[in-house]
Scaffold this active site. Sequence first.
Site, PDB file in Angstrom:
ATOM      1  N   CYS A 120       0.879  -1.167   0.000  1.00 40.01           N
ATOM      2  CA  CYS A 120       0.000   0.000   0.000  1.00 40.01           C
ATOM      3  C   CYS A 120       0.914   1.214   0.000  1.00 40.01           C
ATOM      4  CB  CYS A 120      -0.912   0.013   1.227  1.00 40.01           C
ATOM      5  SG  CYS A 120      -1.881   1.536   1.375  1.00 40.01           S
ATOM      6  N   CYS A 123      -0.750   4.377   2.225  1.00 40.14           N
ATOM      7  CA  CYS A 123      -0.874   4.320   3.692  1.00 40.14           C
ATOM      8  C   CYS A 123      -0.400   2.952   4.162  1.00 40.14           C
ATOM      9  CB  CYS A 123      -2.274   4.704   4.172  1.00 40.14           C
ATOM     10  SG  CYS A 123      -3.673   3.935   3.331  1.00 40.14           S
ATOM     11  N   SER A 124      -1.314   2.114   4.658  1.00 46.44           N
ATOM     12  CA  SER A 124      -0.864   0.821   5.191  1.00 46.44           C
ATOM     13  C   SER A 124      -1.946  -0.244   5.039  1.00 46.44           C
ATOM     14  CB  SER A 124      -0.466   0.971   6.662  1.00 46.44           C
ATOM     15  OG  SER A 124      -1.535   1.546   7.401  1.00 46.44           O
ATOM     16  N   CYS A 125      -2.752  -0.156   3.966  1.00 45.69           N
ATOM     17  CA  CYS A 125      -3.872  -1.081   3.778  1.00 45.69           C
ATOM     18  C   CYS A 125      -3.360  -2.525   3.715  1.00 45.69           C
ATOM     19  CB  CYS A 125      -4.636  -0.731   2.511  1.00 45.69           C
ATOM     20  SG  CYS A 125      -5.413   0.893   2.623  1.00 45.69           S
TER      21      CYS A 125
END
Lengths: 221, 216
Positions: A120, A123-125
Amino acid sequence: MTRDDVSDSHDHSHGDPSDAAPSALPSEPALRTKALESLLIEKGLVEPAALDAYIDYYQHRVGPQNGAKVVARAWSDPVYKAQLLANGTAAIAGMGFAGRQGEHMRVVENTPAVHNLVVCTLCSCYPWPVLGLPPGWYKSSAYRSRAVIDPRGVLAEFGLTLPAETSIRVWDSTSEMRYLVLPMRPSGTEGMSQSELARLVTRDTMIGTAVAAAPGGSAER
Amino acid sequence: MNGVHDMGGMHGFGPIAPQAGEPLFHAAWEERAFALTLAMGAWRRWTLDGARHARERIAPADYLRMSYYERWIEGLILLLTESGLVTADELASGRAQTKTRPPLAADAVVALLQRGAPTERATAASPHFRPGDAVRARNLHPVGHTRLPRYVRGKTGVIDAHYGAHVFADAHAHGPDEQPQPLYCVRFSARTLWGDAAAAQDEVCVDLWESHLEPA
């Protein structure tokens, strides 16, 4: 505010959004979080037991052991594998793994010709119901920046070198679709039960930074 | 927004540094930062997209200096004050001026997490593109939230899949209006994105909404 700026919580010179208003919250992260939690609890916006419930769920109820069960079943059951690849959300929910950050699932299959890698960049999906919360490196600037432009260099740092002719397909998780890699079943695992197979399926094999290996054997491609 | 959070393709961040035996949280306060963010989301005063955008609005130098959960706490403080759940006076004093009751009891947390919040929506509109179609990611630079990464803007790819109509994150970060529209997976050749240094057979797949795309 800087991380070291403990003594002066009214230093607004750095321009982050929290500087818009004077704040009694200390800037050191642990103290800042504690002060915010105290304020929110005092105000009745949240109760401590609910916070504990969130933490307990991700510490004890979900994690890569869930995804490993999905992969082991797909390795053992061709009908399930076909369902998993055709409708990941339904096939995974059918094993009891669903919910937040896994509402929409797509499973991508590694083959000798194609290796899949999930990132991702924005962000941090990450697919929480099957893998739990992401490791630090997945959330790092280094991984987020490099996975799309230098996937072979990234994999090499994980000790994984793919044949030059293998195609690498990087999946950037920019929507609410979450991706799970179905690694290749290692040779030498014929006759293993699903629970035995699940132990070969590590978190990184389902992100794509590792390949599954037979017990005692080296990773094979 | 063209923020530093949009990291795909940047250089200079060094090697990946996996930590063997890494704990789920590195400190007790990280657990609380995580749980506070999720629990306050249950008030439904902002969307998940809005929460992402709050973290994106941290000034670039601060964003890069902060650890992951420091960003979460900064984002949460921004959301709390902008939504009015916490007043400026309360933040200044650290003391609550009014009292309320949480929207969610502790014993309802697990059911909420297991339900999640699906973003696919029924719509009568048919998708403009089909798998196999050539598309170009539009050269858009919105100042607000967007899930169109800089590294694909202006680049041509192929529709890999149509995922149905989904809540449009770029709009939903700024208000309750979901504006669902077709969501696609678009496959880009690594060479289209990065030039001849990339392996000819490598690809990058990015999920993009219909208004991010034009026919190529």
